[in-house]
Design a protein around this motif. Structure first.
Motif, PDB file in Angstrom:
ATOM      1  N   UNK A   1     -16.172  22.315 -35.391  1.00  0.00           N
ATOM      2  CA  UNK A   1     -14.944  21.463 -34.863  1.00  0.00           C
ATOM      3  C   UNK A   1     -14.113  22.546 -34.336  1.00  0.00           C
ATOM      4  N   UNK A   2     -13.629  22.443 -33.124  1.00  0.00           N
ATOM      5  CA  UNK A   2     -12.706  23.053 -32.274  1.00  0.00           C
ATOM      6  C   UNK A   2     -11.173  22.908 -33.376  1.00  0.00           C
ATOM      7  N   UNK A   3     -10.360  23.970 -33.066  1.00  0.00           N
ATOM      8  CA  UNK A   3      -9.187  24.212 -33.635  1.00  0.00           C
ATOM      9  C   UNK A   3      -8.245  22.826 -33.114  1.00  0.00           C
ATOM     10  N   UNK A   4      -8.448  22.488 -31.782  1.00  0.00           N
ATOM     11  CA  UNK A   4      -7.634  21.172 -31.282  1.00  0.00           C
ATOM     12  C   UNK A   4      -7.924  19.856 -32.067  1.00  0.00           C
ATOM     13  N   UNK A   5      -9.155  19.619 -32.002  1.00  0.00           N
ATOM     14  CA  UNK A   5      -9.983  18.591 -32.720  1.00  0.00           C
ATOM     15  C   UNK A   5      -9.390  18.602 -34.185  1.00  0.00           C
ATOM     16  N   UNK A   6      -9.097  19.553 -34.806  1.00  0.00           N
ATOM     17  CA  UNK A   6      -8.869  19.797 -36.314  1.00  0.00           C
ATOM     18  C   UNK A   6      -7.529  19.400 -36.290  1.00  0.00           C
ATOM     19  N   UNK A   7      -6.653  19.724 -35.629  1.00  0.00           N
ATOM     20  CA  UNK A   7      -5.238  19.576 -35.510  1.00  0.00           C
ATOM     21  C   UNK A   7      -5.061  18.281 -35.369  1.00  0.00           C
ATOM     22  N   UNK A  11      -3.043  15.957 -38.066  1.00  0.00           N
ATOM     23  CA  UNK A  11      -1.743  15.266 -37.451  1.00  0.00           C
ATOM     24  C   UNK A  11      -1.908  13.619 -37.748  1.00  0.00           C
ATOM     25  N   UNK A  12      -3.175  13.028 -37.460  1.00  0.00           N
ATOM     26  CA  UNK A  12      -3.241  11.601 -37.507  1.00  0.00           C
ATOM     27  C   UNK A  12      -3.158  11.150 -39.171  1.00  0.00           C
ATOM     28  N   UNK A  13      -3.922  12.209 -39.703  1.00  0.00           N
ATOM     29  CA  UNK A  13      -3.915  12.035 -41.576  1.00  0.00           C
ATOM     30  C   UNK A  13      -2.545  12.290 -42.176  1.00  0.00           C
ATOM     31  N   UNK A  14      -1.387  12.744 -41.399  1.00  0.00           N
ATOM     32  CA  UNK A  14      -0.260  13.363 -41.890  1.00  0.00           C
ATOM     33  C   UNK A  14       0.716  12.304 -41.802  1.00  0.00           C
ATOM     34  N   UNK A  15       0.438  11.047 -42.342  1.00  0.00           N
ATOM     35  CA  UNK A  15       1.459  10.039 -42.191  1.00  0.00           C
ATOM     36  C   UNK A  15       0.886   8.985 -43.268  1.00  0.00           C
ATOM     37  N   UNK A  60     -10.684  10.605 -33.763  1.00  0.00           N
ATOM     38  CA  UNK A  60     -12.170  10.606 -33.945  1.00  0.00           C
ATOM     39  C   UNK A  60     -12.600  10.239 -35.451  1.00  0.00           C
ATOM     40  N   UNK A  61     -11.498   9.902 -36.197  1.00  0.00           N
ATOM     41  CA  UNK A  61     -11.689   9.552 -37.751  1.00  0.00           C
ATOM     42  C   UNK A  61     -12.081   8.265 -38.104  1.00  0.00           C
ATOM     43  N   UNK A  62     -11.902   7.200 -37.200  1.00  0.00           N
ATOM     44  CA  UNK A  62     -12.400   5.941 -37.480  1.00  0.00           C
ATOM     45  C   UNK A  62     -13.063   5.324 -36.018  1.00  0.00           C
ATOM     46  N   UNK A  63     -14.352   4.683 -36.170  1.00  0.00           N
ATOM     47  CA  UNK A  63     -14.810   3.703 -35.134  1.00  0.00           C
ATOM     48  C   UNK A  63     -14.474   2.278 -35.634  1.00  0.00           C
ATOM     49  N   UNK A  64     -14.925   1.440 -34.438  1.00  0.00           N
ATOM     50  CA  UNK A  64     -14.558   0.112 -34.506  1.00  0.00           C
ATOM     51  C   UNK A  64     -15.961  -0.573 -33.917  1.00  0.00           C
ATOM     52  N   UNK A  78     -19.191  11.354 -40.123  1.00  0.00           N
ATOM     53  CA  UNK A  78     -19.639  12.777 -39.682  1.00  0.00           C
ATOM     54  C   UNK A  78     -18.482  13.525 -39.227  1.00  0.00           C
ATOM     55  N   UNK A  79     -17.475  12.994 -38.967  1.00  0.00           N
ATOM     56  CA  UNK A  79     -16.216  13.869 -38.400  1.00  0.00           C
ATOM     57  C   UNK A  79     -15.438  14.166 -39.338  1.00  0.00           C
ATOM     58  N   UNK A  80     -15.155  13.442 -40.527  1.00  0.00           N
ATOM     59  CA  UNK A  80     -14.824  13.894 -41.783  1.00  0.00           C
ATOM     60  C   UNK A  80     -15.381  15.091 -42.404  1.00  0.00           C
ATOM     61  N   UNK A  81     -16.763  15.020 -42.258  1.00  0.00           N
ATOM     62  CA  UNK A  81     -17.467  15.964 -43.060  1.00  0.00           C
ATOM     63  C   UNK A  81     -17.252  17.396 -42.064  1.00  0.00           C
ATOM     64  N   UNK A  82     -17.243  17.143 -40.726  1.00  0.00           N
ATOM     65  CA  UNK A  82     -16.804  18.330 -39.864  1.00  0.00           C
ATOM     66  C   UNK A  82     -15.673  19.072 -39.921  1.00  0.00           C
ATOM     67  N   UNK A  83     -14.471  18.130 -40.286  1.00  0.00           N
ATOM     68  CA  UNK A  83     -13.220  18.606 -40.609  1.00  0.00           C
ATOM     69  C   UNK A  83     -13.134  19.355 -42.074  1.00  0.00           C
ATOM     70  N   UNK A  84     -13.936  18.805 -42.993  1.00  0.00           N
ATOM     71  CA  UNK A  84     -13.870  19.325 -44.399  1.00  0.00           C
ATOM     72  C   UNK A  84     -14.630  20.762 -44.309  1.00  0.00           C
TER      73      UNK A  84
END
Length: 117
Positions: A1-7, A11-15, A60-64, A78-84
């Motif tokens: 995961x790239x820094x920008x994707x992690x940020x 940021x999305x989860x920081x609410x 990228x944390x949710x899909x519909x 998968x994205x959650x695992x990459x972030x972790x």
């Protein structure tokens, strides 16, 4: 995961509502939850929930998926695992003994089913 994707993900989860929404979606994997049900359970107006879900989706944390007249939201594990993994990839400077408690606490809440013999 790239820094920008992690940020973007962090940021999305920081609410509070988005964090609560994501955690609820993780609990309801793999079936997901309709958007209206998320709004009802979290006591958030539907238009507000829609905005929160859009933010989580852009990160990228949710899909519909549309099912009939409903939109079902799911956590993208998968994205959650990459972030972790991104957050712990350099854990303790390579000193495994320092990371052992952290790694032990990451054991899944549900033990996998044993394979049939």
């Amino acid at each position: 995961m790239e820094n920008n994707a992690a940020i973007l993900a962090l940021a999305a989860l920081a609410q509070p509502t988005r964090l609560e929404t994501f955690r609820l979606l993780v609990k309801h994997e793999p079936t997901g939850i309709p958007a209206g049900e998320l709004a009802r359970v979290l006591e958030v107006p539907q238009n507000t929930m829609s905005a929160h879900l859009s933010t989580l989706a852009r990160a990228g944390l949710v899909k519909s998926e549309r099912q009939s007249r409903s939109i079902i939201y799911r956590a993208d594990l998968d994205v959650f695992r990459e972030l972790t993994l991104f957050l712990i990839q350099d854990c303790c400077g390579g000193r495994a003994e320092l990371c052992a408690p952290l790694i032990a606490s990451l054991n899944p809440c549900c033990a996998p089913e044993p394979l049939p013999s």
